[in-house]
Design a protein around this motif. Sequence first.
Motif, PDB file in Angstrom:
ATOM      1  N   ARG A  75       0.825  -1.212   0.000  1.00 16.99           N
ATOM      2  CA  ARG A  75       0.000   0.000   0.000  1.00 16.99           C
ATOM      3  C   ARG A  75       0.858   1.261   0.000  1.00 16.99           C
ATOM      4  N   ILE A  76       1.786   1.361   0.943  1.00 14.96           N
ATOM      5  CA  ILE A  76       2.602   2.564   1.057  1.00 14.96           C
ATOM      6  C   ILE A  76       3.612   2.641  -0.082  1.00 14.96           C
ATOM      7  N   ARG A  77       4.276   1.538  -0.353  1.00 13.25           N
ATOM      8  CA  ARG A  77       5.243   1.474  -1.449  1.00 13.25           C
ATOM      9  C   ARG A  77       4.896   0.285  -2.343  1.00 13.25           C
ATOM     10  N   PRO A  78       3.858   0.427  -3.155  1.00 14.11           N
ATOM     11  CA  PRO A  78       3.424  -0.707  -3.977  1.00 14.11           C
ATOM     12  C   PRO A  78       4.477  -1.119  -4.994  1.00 14.11           C
ATOM     13  N   ARG A  79       4.557  -2.404  -5.223  1.00 12.50           N
ATOM     14  CA  ARG A  79       5.495  -2.964  -6.190  1.00 12.50           C
ATOM     15  C   ARG A  79       4.720  -3.801  -7.198  1.00 12.50           C
ATOM     16  N   ILE A  80       5.197  -3.763  -8.435  1.00 13.14           N
ATOM     17  CA  ILE A  80       4.583  -4.516  -9.516  1.00 13.14           C
ATOM     18  C   ILE A  80       5.532  -5.630  -9.944  1.00 13.14           C
ATOM     19  N   ALA A  81       5.009  -6.824 -10.077  1.00 14.81           N
ATOM     20  CA  ALA A  81       5.800  -7.953 -10.572  1.00 14.81           C
ATOM     21  C   ALA A  81       5.205  -8.437 -11.889  1.00 14.81           C
ATOM     22  N   ARG A  82       6.008  -8.428 -12.940  1.00 17.64           N
ATOM     23  CA  ARG A  82       5.568  -8.924 -14.238  1.00 17.64           C
ATOM     24  C   ARG A  82       6.128 -10.323 -14.452  1.00 17.64           C
ATOM     25  N   SER A  83       5.294 -11.188 -14.943  1.00 15.72           N
ATOM     26  CA  SER A  83       5.684 -12.584 -15.104  1.00 15.72           C
ATOM     27  C   SER A  83       6.233 -12.835 -16.503  1.00 15.72           C
ATOM     28  N   ALA A  84       7.210 -13.724 -16.576  1.00 18.35           N
ATOM     29  CA  ALA A  84       7.768 -14.104 -17.876  1.00 18.35           C
ATOM     30  C   ALA A  84       6.831 -15.033 -18.634  1.00 18.35           C
ATOM     31  N   GLY A  85       5.922 -15.697 -17.922  1.00 17.30           N
ATOM     32  CA  GLY A  85       4.979 -16.611 -18.554  1.00 17.30           C
ATOM     33  C   GLY A  85       3.550 -16.234 -18.228  1.00 17.30           C
ATOM     34  N   VAL A  86       2.625 -16.857 -18.929  1.00 15.94           N
ATOM     35  CA  VAL A  86       1.197 -16.633 -18.687  1.00 15.94           C
ATOM     36  C   VAL A  86       0.631 -17.897 -18.065  1.00 15.94           C
ATOM     37  N   HIS A  87       0.149 -17.759 -16.837  1.00 11.24           N
ATOM     38  CA  HIS A  87      -0.332 -18.912 -16.063  1.00 11.24           C
ATOM     39  C   HIS A  87      -1.791 -18.661 -15.672  1.00 11.24           C
ATOM     40  N   ALA A  88      -2.656 -19.585 -16.038  1.00 12.73           N
ATOM     41  CA  ALA A  88      -4.083 -19.406 -15.796  1.00 12.73           C
ATOM     42  C   ALA A  88      -4.522 -20.110 -14.518  1.00 12.73           C
ATOM     43  N   LYS A  89      -5.299 -19.399 -13.726  1.00 11.41           N
ATOM     44  CA  LYS A  89      -5.972 -20.004 -12.580  1.00 11.41           C
ATOM     45  C   LYS A  89      -7.402 -20.321 -12.991  1.00 11.41           C
ATOM     46  N   VAL A  90      -7.786 -21.577 -12.885  1.00 11.30           N
ATOM     47  CA  VAL A  90      -9.105 -22.023 -13.311  1.00 11.30           C
ATOM     48  C   VAL A  90      -9.902 -22.480 -12.093  1.00 11.30           C
ATOM     49  N   ALA A  91     -11.109 -21.973 -11.963  1.00 14.71           N
ATOM     50  CA  ALA A  91     -11.981 -22.354 -10.855  1.00 14.71           C
ATOM     51  C   ALA A  91     -12.660 -23.675 -11.177  1.00 14.71           C
ATOM     52  N   LEU A  92     -12.727 -24.555 -10.180  1.00 12.04           N
ATOM     53  CA  LEU A  92     -13.290 -25.891 -10.343  1.00 12.04           C
ATOM     54  C   LEU A  92     -14.405 -26.121  -9.336  1.00 12.04           C
ATOM     55  N   ASP A  93     -15.484 -26.705  -9.782  1.00  3.28           N
ATOM     56  CA  ASP A  93     -16.595 -27.097  -8.915  1.00  3.28           C
ATOM     57  C   ASP A  93     -16.342 -28.536  -8.481  1.00  3.28           C
TER      58      ASP A  93
END
Length: 248
Positions: A75-93
Amino acid sequence: MTAEPMARQRRHTLFFLNEIRDMSPVFLDTDVDMAAVLAHRAAQPRRFSVITYVLYTAARVLAAHPDANAAVRGRIRPRIARSAGVHAKVALDKRLGGRRVVLAAVLPDLHDATLDGIQDRVEHYRDGDPERMTEFAGVRALHRLPAVLGAFAFRRTVRPLRGRAERLGTFAVTSLGHRSVDSFHSVGGTTVTLGLGRIADRPVAVDGRVEVAPLMRLSLAFDHRVIDGAEAADVLTEIKDGLEEWKP
């Protein structure tokens, strides 16, 4: 009215929702003509899930938008991390310990995965038993802890930016299209979350006349701390275009 403790099997959902309170979500949506995807799907010897087409397309779009494929912390000193790959989070029932629960699976490196490769991973999680799968051993262990210790362990796991992409994904996808749900918006804890509604024949205007097309409502929630609306609109539009002009 009586009250009872929350089921242990749903504690991970509560811990997750507590962790994403700092997000500033904004919601977009559009209609996608799925005719090209459905035609390709019907011509294949293997049955592909609609979510597989979305994962394939979205991963390539996000690879071209590294700011939308990033994570923020602080919050006070926010940092951004960019990923070298694209990773999907998929919701499962799923069902765990006799309870119906939402579990999340991370599918790594989808930016260069084939349609078949993505479908293989989708089927692995769709058909697997979360009571036995090693991928959900951590969630099962979390449920066995007292609630306070479980919340602490969850925070220690998900808060550090280092490794977050591998643990939580860089974008999230959730679908309720198998039910009578036209659209919905979800916040998956990533900068971009896609929500899939059902595919249904609906009237559309084409060159001044009314035709019927198989439309799917596609929603996109984005964290305004990380990207702005113009970037999010570009991502949603490019995913829409990729599905409507499907070329694997």
